[in-house]
Design a protein around this motif. Sequence first.
Motif, PDB file in Angstrom:
ATOM      1  N   ASN A 110       0.698   5.925  -8.879  1.00 33.93           N
ATOM      2  CA  ASN A 110       1.695   4.972  -9.360  1.00 33.93           C
ATOM      3  C   ASN A 110       2.851   5.699 -10.056  1.00 33.93           C
ATOM      4  O   ASN A 110       2.628   6.549 -10.920  1.00 33.93           O
ATOM      5  N   TYR A 111       4.083   5.386  -9.656  1.00 37.19           N
ATOM      6  CA  TYR A 111       5.306   5.910 -10.277  1.00 37.19           C
ATOM      7  C   TYR A 111       5.345   7.438 -10.322  1.00 37.19           C
ATOM      8  O   TYR A 111       6.011   8.029 -11.179  1.00 37.19           O
ATOM      9  N   THR A 112       4.677   8.091  -9.412  1.00 29.86           N
ATOM     10  CA  THR A 112       4.556   9.552  -9.445  1.00 29.86           C
ATOM     11  C   THR A 112       5.908  10.249  -9.425  1.00 29.86           C
ATOM     12  O   THR A 112       6.167  11.159 -10.209  1.00 29.86           O
ATOM     13  N   PHE A 113       6.794   9.849  -8.497  1.00 26.50           N
ATOM     14  CA  PHE A 113       8.114  10.472  -8.378  1.00 26.50           C
ATOM     15  C   PHE A 113       9.242   9.518  -8.787  1.00 26.50           C
ATOM     16  O   PHE A 113      10.415   9.820  -8.537  1.00 26.50           O
ATOM     17  N   ALA A 114       8.920   8.418  -9.386  1.00 23.10           N
ATOM     18  CA  ALA A 114       9.943   7.437  -9.773  1.00 23.10           C
ATOM     19  C   ALA A 114      10.927   8.054 -10.756  1.00 23.10           C
ATOM     20  O   ALA A 114      10.537   8.778 -11.679  1.00 23.10           O
ATOM     21  N   GLY A 115      12.212   7.782 -10.545  1.00 21.66           N
ATOM     22  CA  GLY A 115      13.236   8.239 -11.481  1.00 21.66           C
ATOM     23  C   GLY A 115      13.610   9.701 -11.354  1.00 21.66           C
ATOM     24  O   GLY A 115      14.356  10.217 -12.184  1.00 21.66           O
ATOM     25  N   THR A 116      13.132  10.384 -10.304  1.00 18.01           N
ATOM     26  CA  THR A 116      13.531  11.774 -10.087  1.00 18.01           C
ATOM     27  C   THR A 116      14.845  11.813  -9.297  1.00 18.01           C
ATOM     28  O   THR A 116      15.367  10.771  -8.894  1.00 18.01           O
ATOM     29  N   SER A 117      15.357  13.033  -9.072  1.00 22.25           N
ATOM     30  CA  SER A 117      16.628  13.182  -8.357  1.00 22.25           C
ATOM     31  C   SER A 117      16.426  13.654  -6.920  1.00 22.25           C
ATOM     32  O   SER A 117      17.312  14.297  -6.340  1.00 22.25           O
ATOM     33  N   LEU A 118      15.282  13.319  -6.327  1.00 24.77           N
ATOM     34  CA  LEU A 118      15.020  13.700  -4.939  1.00 24.77           C
ATOM     35  C   LEU A 118      16.072  13.089  -4.016  1.00 24.77           C
ATOM     36  O   LEU A 118      16.414  11.914  -4.150  1.00 24.77           O
ATOM     37  N   SER A 119      16.538  13.872  -3.058  1.00 25.39           N
ATOM     38  CA  SER A 119      17.471  13.341  -2.058  1.00 25.39           C
ATOM     39  C   SER A 119      16.759  13.047  -0.746  1.00 25.39           C
ATOM     40  O   SER A 119      17.219  12.227   0.054  1.00 25.39           O
ATOM     41  N   SER A 120      15.631  13.728  -0.513  1.00 24.95           N
ATOM     42  CA  SER A 120      14.833  13.479   0.681  1.00 24.95           C
ATOM     43  C   SER A 120      13.385  13.821   0.387  1.00 24.95           C
ATOM     44  O   SER A 120      13.084  14.572  -0.556  1.00 24.95           O
ATOM     45  N   VAL A 121      12.487  13.284   1.211  1.00 26.17           N
ATOM     46  CA  VAL A 121      11.070  13.585   1.052  1.00 26.17           C
ATOM     47  C   VAL A 121      10.394  13.440   2.409  1.00 26.17           C
ATOM     48  O   VAL A 121      10.777  12.593   3.222  1.00 26.17           O
ATOM     49  N   THR A 122       9.399  14.295   2.655  1.00 26.74           N
ATOM     50  CA  THR A 122       8.612  14.219   3.880  1.00 26.74           C
ATOM     51  C   THR A 122       7.189  13.829   3.513  1.00 26.74           C
ATOM     52  O   THR A 122       6.515  14.547   2.763  1.00 26.74           O
ATOM     53  N   LEU A 123       6.740  12.679   4.014  1.00 31.06           N
ATOM     54  CA  LEU A 123       5.394  12.192   3.725  1.00 31.06           C
ATOM     55  C   LEU A 123       4.468  12.620   4.854  1.00 31.06           C
ATOM     56  O   LEU A 123       4.694  12.267   6.011  1.00 31.06           O
ATOM     57  N   PRO A 124       3.403  13.364   4.536  1.00 25.48           N
ATOM     58  CA  PRO A 124       2.563  13.961   5.573  1.00 25.48           C
ATOM     59  C   PRO A 124       1.651  12.960   6.281  1.00 25.48           C
ATOM     60  O   PRO A 124       1.403  11.856   5.797  1.00 25.48           O
ATOM     61  N   GLU A 125       1.137  13.386   7.428  1.00 23.57           N
ATOM     62  CA  GLU A 125       0.377  12.518   8.329  1.00 23.57           C
ATOM     63  C   GLU A 125      -0.905  11.975   7.711  1.00 23.57           C
ATOM     64  O   GLU A 125      -1.286  10.826   7.944  1.00 23.57           O
ATOM     65  N   LYS A 126      -1.602  12.768   6.891  1.00 28.68           N
ATOM     66  CA  LYS A 126      -2.899  12.353   6.356  1.00 28.68           C
ATOM     67  C   LYS A 126      -2.794  11.485   5.107  1.00 28.68           C
ATOM     68  O   LYS A 126      -3.817  11.048   4.574  1.00 28.68           O
ATOM     69  N   LEU A 127      -1.587  11.241   4.644  1.00 28.57           N
ATOM     70  CA  LEU A 127      -1.401  10.398   3.463  1.00 28.57           C
ATOM     71  C   LEU A 127      -1.939   8.996   3.736  1.00 28.57           C
ATOM     72  O   LEU A 127      -1.539   8.347   4.696  1.00 28.57           O
ATOM     73  N   THR A 128      -2.856   8.531   2.895  1.00 30.54           N
ATOM     74  CA  THR A 128      -3.476   7.215   3.112  1.00 30.54           C
ATOM     75  C   THR A 128      -3.195   6.217   2.000  1.00 30.54           C
ATOM     76  O   THR A 128      -3.404   5.017   2.189  1.00 30.54           O
ATOM     77  N   ASP A 129      -2.739   6.678   0.822  1.00 32.21           N
ATOM     78  CA  ASP A 129      -2.505   5.763  -0.295  1.00 32.21           C
ATOM     79  C   ASP A 129      -1.252   6.148  -1.065  1.00 32.21           C
ATOM     80  O   ASP A 129      -1.095   7.303  -1.483  1.00 32.21           O
ATOM     81  N   ILE A 130      -0.377   5.153  -1.258  1.00 26.89           N
ATOM     82  CA  ILE A 130       0.794   5.323  -2.128  1.00 26.89           C
ATOM     83  C   ILE A 130       0.760   4.226  -3.170  1.00 26.89           C
ATOM     84  O   ILE A 130       0.617   3.040  -2.850  1.00 26.89           O
ATOM     85  N   LYS A 149       0.105   8.445   9.070  1.00 27.85           N
ATOM     86  CA  LYS A 149      -0.458   7.756  10.231  1.00 27.85           C
ATOM     87  C   LYS A 149      -0.889   6.338   9.888  1.00 27.85           C
ATOM     88  O   LYS A 149      -0.520   5.377  10.549  1.00 27.85           O
ATOM     89  N   ASN A 150      -1.704   6.210   8.859  1.00 31.01           N
ATOM     90  CA  ASN A 150      -2.163   4.896   8.392  1.00 31.01           C
ATOM     91  C   ASN A 150      -2.206   4.927   6.872  1.00 31.01           C
ATOM     92  O   ASN A 150      -3.209   5.332   6.288  1.00 31.01           O
ATOM     93  N   CYS A 151      -1.134   4.501   6.253  1.00 31.23           N
ATOM     94  CA  CYS A 151      -1.026   4.588   4.798  1.00 31.23           C
ATOM     95  C   CYS A 151      -1.012   3.201   4.177  1.00 31.23           C
ATOM     96  O   CYS A 151      -0.217   2.347   4.566  1.00 31.23           O
ATOM     97  N   LYS A 152      -1.888   2.988   3.213  1.00 31.59           N
ATOM     98  CA  LYS A 152      -1.943   1.719   2.494  1.00 31.59           C
ATOM     99  C   LYS A 152      -1.141   1.834   1.202  1.00 31.59           C
ATOM    100  O   LYS A 152      -1.074   2.889   0.585  1.00 31.59           O
ATOM    101  N   THR A 153      -0.573   0.706   0.800  1.00 24.66           N
ATOM    102  CA  THR A 153       0.147   0.664  -0.462  1.00 24.66           C
ATOM    103  C   THR A 153      -0.531  -0.323  -1.382  1.00 24.66           C
ATOM    104  O   THR A 153      -1.326  -1.157  -0.946  1.00 24.66           O
ATOM    105  N   ALA A 154      -0.224  -0.231  -2.656  1.00 23.45           N
ATOM    106  CA  ALA A 154      -0.734  -1.224  -3.601  1.00 23.45           C
ATOM    107  C   ALA A 154      -0.158  -2.574  -3.193  1.00 23.45           C
ATOM    108  O   ALA A 154       1.054  -2.737  -3.110  1.00 23.45           O
ATOM    109  N   ASN A 155      -1.015  -3.538  -2.926  1.00 30.45           N
ATOM    110  CA  ASN A 155      -0.580  -4.808  -2.344  1.00 30.45           C
ATOM    111  C   ASN A 155       0.161  -5.664  -3.364  1.00 30.45           C
ATOM    112  O   ASN A 155      -0.118  -5.624  -4.544  1.00 30.45           O
ATOM    113  N   GLY A 156       1.097  -6.469  -2.867  1.00 31.79           N
ATOM    114  CA  GLY A 156       1.818  -7.390  -3.725  1.00 31.79           C
ATOM    115  C   GLY A 156       3.299  -7.103  -3.771  1.00 31.79           C
ATOM    116  O   GLY A 156       3.723  -5.954  -3.692  1.00 31.79           O
ATOM    117  N   SER A 157       4.104  -8.159  -3.913  1.00 31.94           N
ATOM    118  CA  SER A 157       5.555  -8.010  -3.859  1.00 31.94           C
ATOM    119  C   SER A 157       6.116  -7.233  -5.044  1.00 31.94           C
ATOM    120  O   SER A 157       7.266  -6.818  -5.026  1.00 31.94           O
TER     121      SER A 157
END
Length: 419
Positions: A110-130, A149-157
């Motif tokens: 949760n909020y791991t990279f929130a508020g940083t100054s990243l301009s780009s990011v590459t999310l890898p294939e085995k990532l399953t949870d954000i 490939k198949n990544c789940k997120t914390a559910n809810g708007s």
Amino acid sequence: MKRKIKFLIAISAAVMLLCALAVTASAQSSGQTGEVYFSVSGGVLNIFTTGTNKGATADYTSYASTPWSDQDFTSVKIGENVTGIGNYCFHNKTAIRSVELPSTLRRIGNYTFAGTSLSSVTLPEKLTDIGYGAFNNCKNLSLVFYNAKNCKTANGSNSIVIFGSPLKNVILGSTVQSIGDYMFAATSLTSVTLPDSVGKIGDGAFAQCASLATVGINSTSKLYSVGDRAFSKCTKLANISLPKMMTEIGDEAFASTAITSLNLTYHVTKIGADAFEGTNVTINTTTDAYACEYCKLYGVKYVANPASYGDIGTVTPSVEQYKFEDATVSRYNGKITIFVKFDSPLSKECVHVAYYNSNDRVVDYIILPAAEGMNLDHMYVYGNDISNAAYAKIFVWDSLETLRPVSQIKRVEITNKNS
């Protein structure tokens, strides 16, 4: 002599002080977090494991509670064999401009990279949870290479992954099979192209993307499900072509879009409430399709063409689970009987038989579900009195609910001779 002793004591004290300062500096620039280690060098925070060990960082309640919170760095490099980055690890660390993620990464908290100054990011294939808001409020984030490939997120708007960023470009990898709930909601995307591998778009995945005008979907796409509110409030989205094998559309999936025309085949067996609320869409379908009945029920404009009678065309399976070992046809009193045998038993699947005349037009079709729990590897399909049938095409759906092909098409010739 006393002066010499005092001098030596002074030197010794100075050396001890320098050693203490060195130890303190070392402690500040390296250490352990959770199951992994970290060090800071040359403006780079390195997070790594030892040897071939795998591990994840700890979860934190704020960036201030991380062991690197008082360190100066602008880049983060996560080493191979690191499997997780915990909650708040880099929250609001505005100095961070780049991050390198390993192929082994499975979780971003949760909020791991929130508020940083990243301009780009590459999310890898085995990532399953954000987690919640993992990249929220990244004011410079304009490009995401999405390979998960198949990544789940914390559910809810309220769990939008990327919010308040100027994200305009997403490049999806060729192996992506699903897009998680609210993954790209409320971003500045203007267009997105789905690779053929994507089978499911999650709830709210592109909701409230007010600038999204183009969604590229090939006719060969394996897409079968569009989730609740997936494109809701994409007010500039005027055209979208869904593949023939689409089977389900969620609640409010295309609500408040600019779509005026949409083709839905008889394969669509589920359409959620208010799927087209606030649009001026006309649904083009067939009289034997569920979409036709849906439009009548919800007052959606539609054009119903003559029944398709199950024309399967050139259907190809995304996964070939069954192969035909035998397929023969005979007639009894004018009625066609087809015997089919597979290389493994059916469980909840169903067999589709479409009958064609000599002009290659469908004259009838049957969809026959396997008997639940019987696990038979063969089946007799009894047809009607179809005097003008010249041949039949047979294949297997995964179930009546989703209608995804799981075998190749088998063609059998039909003779007019009674048996």
